[in-house]
Scaffold this motif. Sequence first.
Motif, PDB file in Angstrom:
ATOM      1  N   HIS A  40       0.696  -1.177  -0.009  1.00  0.00           N
ATOM      2  CA  HIS A  40       0.029   0.071  -0.122  1.00  0.00           C
ATOM      3  C   HIS A  40       0.790   1.373   0.070  1.00  0.00           C
ATOM      4  CE1 HIS A  40      -3.781  -2.091   0.691  1.00  0.00           C
ATOM      5  NE2 HIS A  40      -3.164  -2.941   1.327  1.00  0.00           N
ATOM      6  N   MET A  41       0.957   2.184  -1.329  1.00  0.00           N
ATOM      7  CA  MET A  41       1.715   3.154  -1.199  1.00  0.00           C
ATOM      8  C   MET A  41       0.882   4.289  -0.911  1.00  0.00           C
ATOM      9  SD  MET A  41       4.134   4.088  -4.525  1.00  0.00           S
ATOM     10  CE  MET A  41       5.384   2.846  -4.197  1.00  0.00           C
ATOM     11  N   PHE A  42       1.545   5.337  -0.172  1.00  0.00           N
ATOM     12  CA  PHE A  42       0.699   6.593   0.341  1.00  0.00           C
ATOM     13  C   PHE A  42       1.628   7.864  -0.376  1.00  0.00           C
ATOM     14  CE2 PHE A  42      -0.459   3.159   3.183  1.00  0.00           C
ATOM     15  CZ  PHE A  42      -1.821   3.594   3.550  1.00  0.00           C
ATOM     16  N   GLU A  43       0.850   8.505  -1.105  1.00  0.00           N
ATOM     17  CA  GLU A  43       1.683   9.710  -1.562  1.00  0.00           C
ATOM     18  C   GLU A  43       0.620  11.060  -1.278  1.00  0.00           C
ATOM     19  OE1 GLU A  43       3.436  12.750  -3.068  1.00  0.00           O
ATOM     20  OE2 GLU A  43       4.422  10.929  -3.266  1.00  0.00           O
ATOM     21  N   ARG A  44       1.068  11.893  -0.529  1.00  0.00           N
ATOM     22  CA  ARG A  44       0.362  13.398  -0.462  1.00  0.00           C
ATOM     23  C   ARG A  44      -0.213  14.069  -1.480  1.00  0.00           C
ATOM     24  NH1 ARG A  44       3.172  18.183   0.361  1.00  0.00           N
ATOM     25  NH2 ARG A  44       5.509  17.865  -0.207  1.00  0.00           N
ATOM     26  N   LEU A  45       0.301  13.967  -2.603  1.00  0.00           N
ATOM     27  CA  LEU A  45       0.032  14.546  -4.050  1.00  0.00           C
ATOM     28  C   LEU A  45      -1.207  13.673  -4.494  1.00  0.00           C
ATOM     29  CD1 LEU A  45       3.283  16.193  -5.038  1.00  0.00           C
ATOM     30  CD2 LEU A  45       1.208  17.301  -3.956  1.00  0.00           C
ATOM     31  N   PRO A  46      -1.983  14.418  -5.569  1.00  0.00           N
ATOM     32  CA  PRO A  46      -2.539  13.331  -6.521  1.00  0.00           C
ATOM     33  C   PRO A  46      -1.752  12.616  -7.664  1.00  0.00           C
ATOM     34  CG  PRO A  46      -3.770  15.401  -6.093  1.00  0.00           C
ATOM     35  CD  PRO A  46      -2.085  15.734  -5.610  1.00  0.00           C
ATOM     36  N   THR A  47      -0.462  13.191  -7.730  1.00  0.00           N
ATOM     37  CA  THR A  47       0.298  12.693  -8.744  1.00  0.00           C
ATOM     38  C   THR A  47       1.424  11.902  -8.077  1.00  0.00           C
ATOM     39  OG1 THR A  47       1.405  14.873  -8.770  1.00  0.00           O
ATOM     40  CG2 THR A  47      -0.440  14.611 -10.350  1.00  0.00           C
ATOM     41  N   ASN A  54      -3.082  11.532  -2.713  1.00  0.00           N
ATOM     42  CA  ASN A  54      -3.747  12.647  -2.188  1.00  0.00           C
ATOM     43  C   ASN A  54      -4.119  12.183  -0.919  1.00  0.00           C
ATOM     44  OD1 ASN A  54      -4.544  15.399  -2.324  1.00  0.00           O
ATOM     45  ND2 ASN A  54      -6.835  14.727  -2.349  1.00  0.00           N
ATOM     46  N   VAL A  55      -3.236  11.284  -0.045  1.00  0.00           N
ATOM     47  CA  VAL A  55      -3.252  10.925   1.256  1.00  0.00           C
ATOM     48  C   VAL A  55      -2.094  11.355   2.006  1.00  0.00           C
ATOM     49  CG1 VAL A  55      -3.600   9.067   2.762  1.00  0.00           C
ATOM     50  CG2 VAL A  55      -4.849   9.216   0.820  1.00  0.00           C
ATOM     51  N   GLU A  56      -2.109  12.145   2.665  1.00  0.00           N
ATOM     52  CA  GLU A  56      -1.030  12.552   3.566  1.00  0.00           C
ATOM     53  C   GLU A  56      -0.734  11.897   4.972  1.00  0.00           C
ATOM     54  OE1 GLU A  56       1.256  16.663   4.924  1.00  0.00           O
ATOM     55  OE2 GLU A  56      -0.527  16.926   3.891  1.00  0.00           O
ATOM     56  N   VAL A  57       0.468  11.201   5.019  1.00  0.00           N
ATOM     57  CA  VAL A  57       0.860  10.640   6.387  1.00  0.00           C
ATOM     58  C   VAL A  57       1.152  11.544   7.229  1.00  0.00           C
ATOM     59  CG1 VAL A  57       2.221   9.066   7.643  1.00  0.00           C
ATOM     60  CG2 VAL A  57       1.445   8.344   5.253  1.00  0.00           C
ATOM     61  N   GLY A  58       0.589  11.766   8.579  1.00  0.00           N
ATOM     62  CA  GLY A  58       0.728  12.497   9.280  1.00  0.00           C
ATOM     63  C   GLY A  58      -0.362  13.878   9.375  1.00  0.00           C
ATOM     64  N   LYS A  59      -1.292  13.674   8.578  1.00  0.00           N
ATOM     65  CA  LYS A  59      -2.683  14.609   8.659  1.00  0.00           C
ATOM     66  C   LYS A  59      -3.640  13.665   8.299  1.00  0.00           C
ATOM     67  CE  LYS A  59      -4.308  18.164   5.738  1.00  0.00           C
ATOM     68  NZ  LYS A  59      -4.582  19.103   4.496  1.00  0.00           N
ATOM     69  N   ASP A  60      -3.559  12.791   7.333  1.00  0.00           N
ATOM     70  CA  ASP A  60      -4.776  12.180   6.938  1.00  0.00           C
ATOM     71  C   ASP A  60      -4.909  10.495   7.667  1.00  0.00           C
ATOM     72  OD1 ASP A  60      -5.893  14.063   5.310  1.00  0.00           O
ATOM     73  OD2 ASP A  60      -4.419  13.145   3.606  1.00  0.00           O
ATOM     74  N   ILE A  61      -3.875  10.300   8.064  1.00  0.00           N
ATOM     75  CA  ILE A  61      -3.532   8.889   8.559  1.00  0.00           C
ATOM     76  C   ILE A  61      -2.287   9.239   9.463  1.00  0.00           C
ATOM     77  CG2 ILE A  61      -2.270   7.795   6.910  1.00  0.00           C
ATOM     78  CD1 ILE A  61      -3.818   5.217   7.563  1.00  0.00           C
ATOM     79  N   THR A  62      -2.203   8.513  10.693  1.00  0.00           N
ATOM     80  CA  THR A  62      -0.981   8.624  11.383  1.00  0.00           C
ATOM     81  C   THR A  62       0.134   7.641  11.330  1.00  0.00           C
ATOM     82  OG1 THR A  62      -1.793   7.858  13.418  1.00  0.00           O
ATOM     83  CG2 THR A  62      -2.260  10.070  13.079  1.00  0.00           C
ATOM     84  N   HIS A  63       1.283   7.677  11.735  1.00  0.00           N
ATOM     85  CA  HIS A  63       2.139   6.566  11.849  1.00  0.00           C
ATOM     86  C   HIS A  63       1.665   5.416  12.574  1.00  0.00           C
ATOM     87  CE1 HIS A  63       5.965   4.533  12.161  1.00  0.00           C
ATOM     88  NE2 HIS A  63       5.801   4.550  13.332  1.00  0.00           N
ATOM     89  N   GLU A  64       1.155   5.406  13.747  1.00  0.00           N
ATOM     90  CA  GLU A  64       0.725   4.627  14.642  1.00  0.00           C
ATOM     91  C   GLU A  64      -0.290   3.851  13.876  1.00  0.00           C
ATOM     92  OE1 GLU A  64       1.109   7.646  15.522  1.00  0.00           O
ATOM     93  OE2 GLU A  64       3.043   7.391  16.729  1.00  0.00           O
TER      94      GLU A  64
END
Length: 600
Positions: free
Chosen positions: A146-153, A190-200
């Motif tokens: 599962h790859m998370f990227e804060r930008l839509p691109t 478009n999912v930002e770790v630390g904002k939309d989902i935490t490390h924990e």
Amino acid sequence: MAHVIIQSCCNDAACVVVCPANCIHPTPDEPDYARTEMLYIDPRSCVDCGACIQACPVDAIVPHDELTPHTTQYAELNALYFAHNSTITGRPQTEIGISQLVSQRQHPNTQPTPSTTLRVAIVGSGPSACYAAEELLTRRSNVEVHMFERLPTPWGLVRAGVAPDHPDTKDVIRSFENTVTRTGFHFHLNVEVGKDITHEELLNHHDAVIYAVGAHRDRRLNIPGEDLPGSHSATDFVAWYNGHPRAIDYTFDLSAERAVVVGNGNVALDVARILLTDVDTLSRTDAADHALAALAESRINEVVVLGRRGPAQAAYTTPELLALGHLRGIDVSVDPAEAELDAHTTAWLRDHPDPTAQFKASIAAEYATRVSRHRRRIALRYHGSPVEVLGTDRVRGLSIARNELVTSPGGRLEAAPTGKVEELDCGLVLRSVGYRGEPVQGVPFDEARALIPNQAGRAVNPAGGSPVAGVYTTGWIKRGPSGVIGTNKKCAKETIAGLLADHDAGRLTAPAQNIESLESLISRRQPRALDYPDWRTIDLHEQASAAGTPRPRVKLVDIGEMLAIVHASRVRDSALTPAKAGTRAWEEVQVPAPGPPGAK
């Protein structure tokens, strides 16, 4: 006829695996690989089979008889590497090291497949993230990524960092596309770790989390006047001309005739080229529209690239230096006195033969003999350190301390001020002296080194060095800002080897929550999350917008516009599949927190 590796080499070593004569070096298992600028083909042992040409993801290998006047020097550069490394010769691929590399590709599942799925989160979507995903999906069949990227691109620095006039380098995206369309891969754009989902929360839903977030902060000069209008980081300038969403409102005053770039790495050369390249040429690239409009009005006709040491110690790579000499309508100048090697460098090269440093110095010496023919020029300056950005209301010049090289007690050649200072008039100063990683909430961080402390990719606690269970890192945030795109491949392989070993030994904690819980969490926190088909909608829209022009695409730079295009596509699709559309709200979107594109 031997084959030759040329400028666009990305170092990912795909060619090494397929070469039947083992004539491509350095290989990932050789010491030189970690610091090499590019790979080289030994003309003495190349069997002209062409396998490397097919394997190269960026079309950087050509037959010798197809070299052009712009690339002919690469034949010498390839041969020079082996002339100074006489112990490296072509050998059958049966020796320890290269055979192991081949075996991993032919027989990737080196351990029995576990009965339960290994679920791994990767934060970031640049080269190091994609190489890590590919290694996981190749080594194990029962794995979810599962790859998370804060930008839509996606694609990190390849989209937002590689200069638009280097389209061949961006061809590596083709191999990344093969990875992200494999079974078991899931994109969360478009999912930002630390904002939309935490490390924990990531750890709670995955067996392991890999951070491949790059190095986002630029290093500062820490000199007076650095914050004057007209003084910027090269990182911001790169983000601006490459269309990064965070730079959409940036402005740069290009009204002066001279700009100075402090630092002489590849990014410094990128910036110099973009500032001077004819806009008609740039308009055939994917440079951002707002940058093209501003550059069309630019009055800059000279860019000084300033390095603190000599031409043999310059940080740029030989291919990038060579390419400067073939720019249309742009001169390259070097002061003959600065091109001459000092006594310390001459002695060091005598005692420590370095073909790369020697070749760089010879190119600079050749540039010093050139006669100016054009109005625009790149001036390569050496042995100078900025001490003050001059001006009151804005940049008016740069004060430069002249340096000489001295040998430190440890044997390193270092720059030392001579006491002489000169002032150089200019209206734009761009600093390009390195990058720093940024901390991730909940993850250990070494502030002094600006990276995640780790041992072979396993995150460790700064105090004591004990491993942090289930947390890993790769790319620049793991090793610091070094290497080129392909360097991240070996880096990712090391990290994944440790992760799989930990999994096999039972050192990973199984996720407490299932995949349905993860999808529900993302949907609640970020209803505008995108997947790979959504990215393809944006991708195809950009390409279609360039139809009828020489441009490969017209980049979207506004996140709200990207999401509106995806939403419209979903609405159209709903006529065929009603369940697909209308399930996510599309509201006013905030651009993610600032952070220039780094190597991921």
